[in-house]
Scaffold this motif. Structure first.
Motif, short mmCIF file in Angstrom:
data_model
loop_
_atom_site.label_atom_id
_atom_site.label_comp_id
_atom_site.label_asym_id
_atom_site.label_seq_id
_atom_site.Cartn_x
_atom_site.Cartn_y
_atom_site.Cartn_z
N ALA A 10 0.84 -1.20 0.00
CA ALA A 10 0.00 0.00 0.00
C ALA A 10 0.87 1.25 0.00
CB ALA A 10 -0.94 0.01 1.20
N ALA A 11 1.95 1.22 0.77
CA ALA A 11 2.88 2.36 0.79
C ALA A 11 3.44 2.60 -0.60
CB ALA A 11 4.00 2.11 1.79
N ALA A 12 3.80 1.53 -1.29
CA ALA A 12 4.36 1.67 -2.64
C ALA A 12 3.35 2.28 -3.60
CB ALA A 12 4.84 0.31 -3.16
N ARG A 13 2.10 1.88 -3.49
CA ARG A 13 1.07 2.45 -4.37
C ARG A 13 0.96 3.96 -4.18
NH1 ARG A 13 -1.93 -2.12 -3.04
NH2 ARG A 13 -3.08 -0.94 -1.49
N ILE A 14 0.93 4.39 -2.94
CA ILE A 14 0.80 5.82 -2.65
C ILE A 14 2.05 6.57 -3.08
CG2 ILE A 14 0.63 7.51 -0.77
CD1 ILE A 14 -1.25 5.40 0.58
N LEU A 15 3.21 6.04 -2.72
CA LEU A 15 4.46 6.70 -3.05
C LEU A 15 4.71 6.74 -4.55
CD1 LEU A 15 6.52 5.23 -0.12
CD2 LEU A 15 6.05 7.67 -0.48
N LEU A 18 3.15 9.81 -5.82
CA LEU A 18 3.93 11.01 -5.47
C LEU A 18 5.15 11.16 -6.36
CD1 LEU A 18 3.88 10.85 -1.57
CD2 LEU A 18 2.69 12.50 -3.02
N VAL A 19 5.85 10.07 -6.59
CA VAL A 19 7.06 10.12 -7.42
C VAL A 19 6.70 10.43 -8.87
CG1 VAL A 19 8.97 8.73 -8.34
CG2 VAL A 19 8.44 8.69 -5.89
N ASP A 20 5.61 9.86 -9.36
CA ASP A 20 5.18 10.14 -10.73
C ASP A 20 4.79 11.61 -10.90
OD1 ASP A 20 5.66 7.54 -11.50
OD2 ASP A 20 3.55 6.94 -11.43
N ALA A 21 4.18 12.18 -9.86
CA ALA A 21 3.76 13.57 -9.92
C ALA A 21 4.94 14.53 -9.94
CB ALA A 21 2.84 13.90 -8.75
N ASP A 22 6.00 14.20 -9.20
CA ASP A 22 7.20 15.04 -9.17
C ASP A 22 8.40 14.14 -8.87
OD1 ASP A 22 9.15 16.97 -9.00
OD2 ASP A 22 8.24 18.06 -7.35
N ARG A 24 11.56 14.66 -8.99
CA ARG A 24 12.81 15.29 -8.56
C ARG A 24 13.19 15.07 -7.11
NH1 ARG A 24 11.19 21.01 -10.34
NH2 ARG A 24 9.32 20.07 -9.55
N PRO A 25 12.29 15.17 -6.13
CA PRO A 25 12.70 15.00 -4.74
C PRO A 25 13.20 13.57 -4.46
CG PRO A 25 10.55 16.06 -4.85
CD PRO A 25 10.89 15.58 -6.22
N VAL A 26 14.29 13.48 -3.74
CA VAL A 26 14.91 12.20 -3.44
C VAL A 26 14.15 11.44 -2.35
CG1 VAL A 26 17.00 11.16 -2.46
CG2 VAL A 26 17.19 12.93 -4.22
N ALA A 27 13.67 12.11 -1.33
CA ALA A 27 13.06 11.43 -0.18
C ALA A 27 11.89 10.52 -0.56
CB ALA A 27 12.64 12.45 0.88
N PRO A 28 10.92 10.99 -1.35
CA PRO A 28 9.82 10.07 -1.69
C PRO A 28 10.29 8.87 -2.52
CG PRO A 28 9.19 12.33 -2.18
CD PRO A 28 10.65 12.34 -1.83
N ARG A 29 11.28 9.09 -3.38
CA ARG A 29 11.80 7.99 -4.20
C ARG A 29 12.52 6.96 -3.34
NH1 ARG A 29 12.26 7.37 -9.75
NH2 ARG A 29 11.80 9.55 -10.17
N LEU A 30 13.26 7.44 -2.32
CA LEU A 30 13.91 6.51 -1.40
C LEU A 30 12.88 5.71 -0.61
CD1 LEU A 30 16.98 8.49 0.02
CD2 LEU A 30 17.02 6.38 -1.30
N LEU A 32 9.88 5.01 -1.63
CA LEU A 32 9.30 4.08 -2.59
C LEU A 32 10.21 2.87 -2.77
CD1 LEU A 32 7.21 3.27 -4.70
CD2 LEU A 32 8.41 4.77 -6.33
N ALA A 33 11.51 3.10 -2.89
CA ALA A 33 12.46 2.00 -3.02
C ALA A 33 12.41 1.09 -1.79
CB ALA A 33 13.87 2.54 -3.23
N ARG A 34 12.32 1.68 -0.61
CA ARG A 34 12.20 0.89 0.63
C ARG A 34 10.93 0.05 0.62
NH1 ARG A 34 12.13 4.17 5.79
NH2 ARG A 34 11.71 2.11 6.67
N ALA A 35 9.83 0.66 0.20
CA ALA A 35 8.56 -0.07 0.15
C ALA A 35 8.67 -1.24 -0.82
CB ALA A 35 7.42 0.87 -0.25
N TYR A 36 9.27 -1.00 -1.97
CA TYR A 36 9.46 -2.09 -2.94
C TYR A 36 10.37 -3.17 -2.35
CZ TYR A 36 7.41 0.49 -6.91
OH TYR A 36 6.57 1.14 -7.77
N TYR A 37 11.45 -2.77 -1.70
CA TYR A 37 12.37 -3.73 -1.11
C TYR A 37 11.67 -4.61 -0.09
CZ TYR A 37 16.39 -5.54 1.48
OH TYR A 37 17.30 -6.37 2.10
N HIS A 38 10.94 -3.99 0.81
CA HIS A 38 10.27 -4.74 1.89
C HIS A 38 9.09 -5.56 1.40
CE1 HIS A 38 12.78 -3.38 5.12
NE2 HIS A 38 12.58 -2.12 4.79
#
Length: 97
Positions: A10-15, A18-22, A24-30, A32-38
């Motif tokens: 669920a976190a990955a879906r929401i994130l 956010l990443v698709d919308a913008d 550029r910011p690193v924090a949401p992409r990180l 998202l990567a954590r959500a995918y990893y877990h």
């Protein structure tokens, strides 16, 4: 909230939104990567982490996560340089270097 509940899918879906919308910011992409990893979506985690490192090659947490993601995919030779760089940048590698 989703991370606390360990609902990483669920976190990955929401994130992802956010990443698709913008992208550029690193924090949401990180995150998202954590959500995918877990949630064991390791190829997607790898893709996001490589995108972060393309933008910021000295992002220590992204290096560490990429190394661990590659290890988890059974690619230790590819993981090793990322883990060494992460350690050199000051990331806590849990005793590994």
């Amino acid at each position: 909230m989703f991370f606390e509940a360990k609902d990483f899918t669920a976190a990955a879906r929401i994130l992802r939104g956010l990443v698709d919308a913008d992208p550029r910011p690193v924090a949401p992409r990180l995150l998202l990567a954590r959500a995918y990893y877990h949630s064991a979506q390791l190829r997607r985690a790898e893709t996001e982490l490589r995108a972060v490192l393309e933008h910021d090659p000295v992002e220590e947490y992204a290096r560490l996560m990429l190394g661990r993601t590659l290890e988890r995919q059974g690619r230790p030779a590819e993981a090793a340089p990322h883990l060494r760089i992460a350690a050199a940048l000051g990331a806590d590698t849990g005793g590994r270097d």
